[in-house]
Design a protein around this motif. Structure first.
Motif, short mmCIF file in Angstrom:
data_model
loop_
_atom_site.label_atom_id
_atom_site.label_comp_id
_atom_site.label_asym_id
_atom_site.label_seq_id
_atom_site.Cartn_x
_atom_site.Cartn_y
_atom_site.Cartn_z
N GLU A 156 -6.52 2.48 -0.20
CA GLU A 156 -7.21 1.14 0.18
C GLU A 156 -6.84 0.72 1.45
O GLU A 156 -7.89 -0.06 1.84
CB GLU A 156 -6.86 0.22 -1.09
CG GLU A 156 -7.18 0.78 -2.57
CD GLU A 156 -8.60 1.00 -2.74
OE1 GLU A 156 -9.39 0.31 -2.18
OE2 GLU A 156 -8.78 1.85 -3.58
N THR A 157 -5.90 0.95 2.06
CA THR A 157 -5.52 0.35 3.25
C THR A 157 -5.66 1.36 4.23
O THR A 157 -5.45 2.55 4.26
CB THR A 157 -3.91 -0.10 3.22
OG1 THR A 157 -3.54 -0.89 1.88
CG2 THR A 157 -3.61 -1.11 4.23
N SER A 192 -8.05 3.25 -13.12
CA SER A 192 -9.12 2.20 -13.22
C SER A 192 -9.80 2.08 -14.65
O SER A 192 -10.25 3.18 -15.18
CB SER A 192 -10.45 2.32 -12.12
OG SER A 192 -11.00 3.45 -12.51
N ASP A 245 -2.09 4.14 -1.27
CA ASP A 245 -2.81 3.68 -2.17
C ASP A 245 -4.31 4.05 -2.09
O ASP A 245 -5.14 4.16 -2.53
CB ASP A 245 -2.86 2.25 -2.55
CG ASP A 245 -3.12 1.37 -1.32
OD1 ASP A 245 -3.62 1.79 -0.35
OD2 ASP A 245 -3.09 0.18 -1.60
N GLY A 287 0.86 -1.19 -0.05
CA GLY A 287 0.07 0.14 -0.02
C GLY A 287 0.81 1.36 -0.04
O GLY A 287 0.42 2.44 -0.22
#
Length: 179
Positions: free
Chosen positions: A132-133, A173, A130, A106
């Protein structure tokens, strides 16, 4: 205190040199009246000589500063054991910290700054994450990994590891195109 004095001297020196350079150019191009530069008074001649001596002394000071080795900055950490001396460069410690921190999932784009204190090494890790963590969990893992790895490899105690989260990395994405 010495650095402040050196900065003031450098400022004064640069102003004087700029004025002398401008006067020289004006004198050489006959814009400045040559009779102004020829001293008719003894005190004026003495003032010019004193000014020249001051400029020479300041020049010698700056020459000395430019050639001396700065003993305050440590480029390596020196250890001694029963077999002899060990010198570990700061770059080595920085690379060890980067290696340990990069193992944590991350983190992205790492930078490390090191400061040597009486208690041991203090490291500041600057990173992007990132997003996300969990940041508290991630920073704790970075701190533990860096401290343990640097201490284990070098044998130098790590007094603290600070983690600065600079920003979140935007992950690309890709949307699948369905036809």
């Amino acid at each position: 205190m010495i650095k402040i004095l050196d900065r003031l001297l450098l400022f004064f020196y640069s102003i004087v040199i700029a004025v002398v350079a401008i006067c020289t150019v004006l004198y050489a191009t006959n814009v400045l009246d040559r009779s102004l530069l020829i001293g008719t008074e003894q005190w004026l001649d003495n003032a010019v000589i004193a000014g020249a001596i001051v400029i020479i002394l300041i020049s010698l000071r700056f020459f000395y500063i430019s050639i001396r080795r700065d003993r305050a900055s440590n480029h390596s950490i020196d250890l001694r054991n029963e077999l002899g001396e060990i010198h570990i460069s700061m770059e080595t410690i920085e690379n060890l910290a980067l290696k340990a921190a990069s193992r944590v999932r991350g983190v992205k784009d790492l930078k490390v700054k090191i400061r040597v204190t009486e208690a041991g090494l203090e490291l500041v890790v600057r990173t992007f994450v990132d997003g996300e963590t969990s940041i508290p969990g991630l920073t704790e893992e970075v701190q533990r990994q860096v401290r343990d790895h640097v201490t284990e490899v070098t044998g130098i105690p790590v007094a603290g590891v600070s983690v600065f989260i600079a920003n979140i990395v935007q992950t690309q994405s890709f949307k699948s195109r369905v036809e």
